[in-house]
Design a protein around this motif. Structure first.
Motif, PDB file in Angstrom:
ATOM      1  N   MET A  22       0.816  -1.188   0.000  1.00  0.00           N
ATOM      2  CA  MET A  22       0.000   0.000   0.000  1.00  0.00           C
ATOM      3  C   MET A  22       0.868   1.264   0.000  1.00  0.00           C
ATOM      4  SD  MET A  22      -3.173  -0.956  -0.117  1.00  0.00           S
ATOM      5  CE  MET A  22      -4.134   0.418   0.440  1.00  0.00           C
ATOM      6  N   ALA A  23       1.961   1.234   0.769  1.00  0.00           N
ATOM      7  CA  ALA A  23       2.818   2.417   0.831  1.00  0.00           C
ATOM      8  C   ALA A  23       3.429   2.717  -0.530  1.00  0.00           C
ATOM      9  CB  ALA A  23       3.917   2.229   1.877  1.00  0.00           C
ATOM     10  N   ASP A  50      10.866   2.382   5.159  1.00  0.00           N
ATOM     11  CA  ASP A  50      10.425   1.253   5.979  1.00  0.00           C
ATOM     12  C   ASP A  50       9.044   1.553   6.550  1.00  0.00           C
ATOM     13  OD1 ASP A  50      12.740  -0.237   5.610  1.00  0.00           O
ATOM     14  OD2 ASP A  50      13.756   0.743   7.283  1.00  0.00           O
ATOM     15  N   TRP A  51       8.032   1.049   5.902  1.00  0.00           N
ATOM     16  CA  TRP A  51       6.655   1.255   6.334  1.00  0.00           C
ATOM     17  C   TRP A  51       6.080  -0.066   6.788  1.00  0.00           C
ATOM     18  CZ3 TRP A  51       5.024   6.138   6.643  1.00  0.00           C
ATOM     19  CH2 TRP A  51       5.705   7.093   5.900  1.00  0.00           C
ATOM     20  N   SER A  52       5.289  -0.021   7.807  1.00  0.00           N
ATOM     21  CA  SER A  52       4.602  -1.217   8.284  1.00  0.00           C
ATOM     22  C   SER A  52       3.102  -0.944   8.284  1.00  0.00           C
ATOM     23  CB  SER A  52       5.060  -1.554   9.710  1.00  0.00           C
ATOM     24  OG  SER A  52       4.593  -0.565  10.618  1.00  0.00           O
ATOM     25  N   GLY A  53       2.354  -1.972   8.532  1.00  0.00           N
ATOM     26  CA  GLY A  53       0.914  -1.791   8.653  1.00  0.00           C
ATOM     27  C   GLY A  53       0.582  -0.791   9.751  1.00  0.00           C
ATOM     28  N   HIS A  54       1.361  -0.815  10.822  1.00  0.00           N
ATOM     29  CA  HIS A  54       1.141   0.123  11.928  1.00  0.00           C
ATOM     30  C   HIS A  54       1.365   1.554  11.469  1.00  0.00           C
ATOM     31  CE1 HIS A  54       2.404   2.512  15.456  1.00  0.00           C
ATOM     32  NE2 HIS A  54       1.328   1.958  15.967  1.00  0.00           N
ATOM     33  N   SER A  55       2.410   1.795  10.689  1.00  0.00           N
ATOM     34  CA  SER A  55       2.688   3.155  10.206  1.00  0.00           C
ATOM     35  C   SER A  55       1.507   3.704   9.432  1.00  0.00           C
ATOM     36  CB  SER A  55       3.912   3.153   9.283  1.00  0.00           C
ATOM     37  OG  SER A  55       5.049   2.656   9.927  1.00  0.00           O
ATOM     38  N   PHE A  98      -3.244   7.052   9.132  1.00  0.00           N
ATOM     39  CA  PHE A  98      -4.650   7.263   8.774  1.00  0.00           C
ATOM     40  C   PHE A  98      -5.402   7.897   9.938  1.00  0.00           C
ATOM     41  CE2 PHE A  98      -8.795   5.327   9.761  1.00  0.00           C
ATOM     42  CZ  PHE A  98      -9.572   6.107   8.918  1.00  0.00           C
ATOM     43  N   ALA A  99      -5.251   7.319  11.132  1.00  0.00           N
ATOM     44  CA  ALA A  99      -5.981   7.822  12.296  1.00  0.00           C
ATOM     45  C   ALA A  99      -5.590   9.260  12.605  1.00  0.00           C
ATOM     46  CB  ALA A  99      -5.710   6.931  13.512  1.00  0.00           C
ATOM     47  N   THR A 100      -4.308   9.543  12.536  1.00  0.00           N
ATOM     48  CA  THR A 100      -3.819  10.883  12.835  1.00  0.00           C
ATOM     49  C   THR A 100      -4.338  11.896  11.820  1.00  0.00           C
ATOM     50  OG1 THR A 100      -1.844   9.941  13.850  1.00  0.00           O
ATOM     51  CG2 THR A 100      -1.729  12.246  13.207  1.00  0.00           C
ATOM     52  N   ALA A 101      -4.234  11.563  10.539  1.00  0.00           N
ATOM     53  CA  ALA A 101      -4.674  12.478   9.488  1.00  0.00           C
ATOM     54  C   ALA A 101      -6.191  12.686   9.533  1.00  0.00           C
ATOM     55  CB  ALA A 101      -4.256  11.962   8.117  1.00  0.00           C
ATOM     56  N   ARG A 105     -14.095   2.796  13.522  1.00  0.00           N
ATOM     57  CA  ARG A 105     -14.803   1.811  12.691  1.00  0.00           C
ATOM     58  C   ARG A 105     -14.123   1.626  11.340  1.00  0.00           C
ATOM     59  NH1 ARG A 105     -20.873   3.708  14.429  1.00  0.00           N
ATOM     60  NH2 ARG A 105     -20.833   2.651  16.445  1.00  0.00           N
ATOM     61  N   ALA A 106     -13.665   2.719  10.730  1.00  0.00           N
ATOM     62  CA  ALA A 106     -13.007   2.623   9.425  1.00  0.00           C
ATOM     63  C   ALA A 106     -11.658   1.924   9.534  1.00  0.00           C
ATOM     64  CB  ALA A 106     -12.833   4.014   8.815  1.00  0.00           C
ATOM     65  N   GLY A 107     -10.972   2.120  10.664  1.00  0.00           N
ATOM     66  CA  GLY A 107      -9.645   1.542  10.825  1.00  0.00           C
ATOM     67  C   GLY A 107      -9.618   0.192  11.504  1.00  0.00           C
TER      68      GLY A 107
END
Length: 67
Positions: free
Chosen positions: A1-2, A10-15, A20-23, A36-38
């Protein structure tokens, strides 16, 4: 996805999930809808910390006065 989004490093699913949540919160979206979306459970402490981080910066008097 990244890579598909044009991001490199170095991106992970957590990143991506935290980003997403922050933005989404910074854009003013409701925490329940973000959860719910995340895929976070209702009342997630982890998600609440992300929201607190965003809200603390958004409401900081330092930010409001341009510092």
């Amino acid at each position: 996805m990244a890579v598909a989004a044009g991001l490199f490093g170095d991106w992970s699913g957590h990143s991506l999930r935290r980003g997403f949540a922050t933005a989404a919160r910074a854009a003013g979206h409701d925490p329940l809808e973000i959860a719910r979306a995340g895929g976070w459970v209702d009342g997630s402490r982890v998600l609440a910390r992300y929201m607190d981080d965003v809200d603390r910066m958004k409401n900081s008097p330092l930010v409001v006065i341009g510092l």
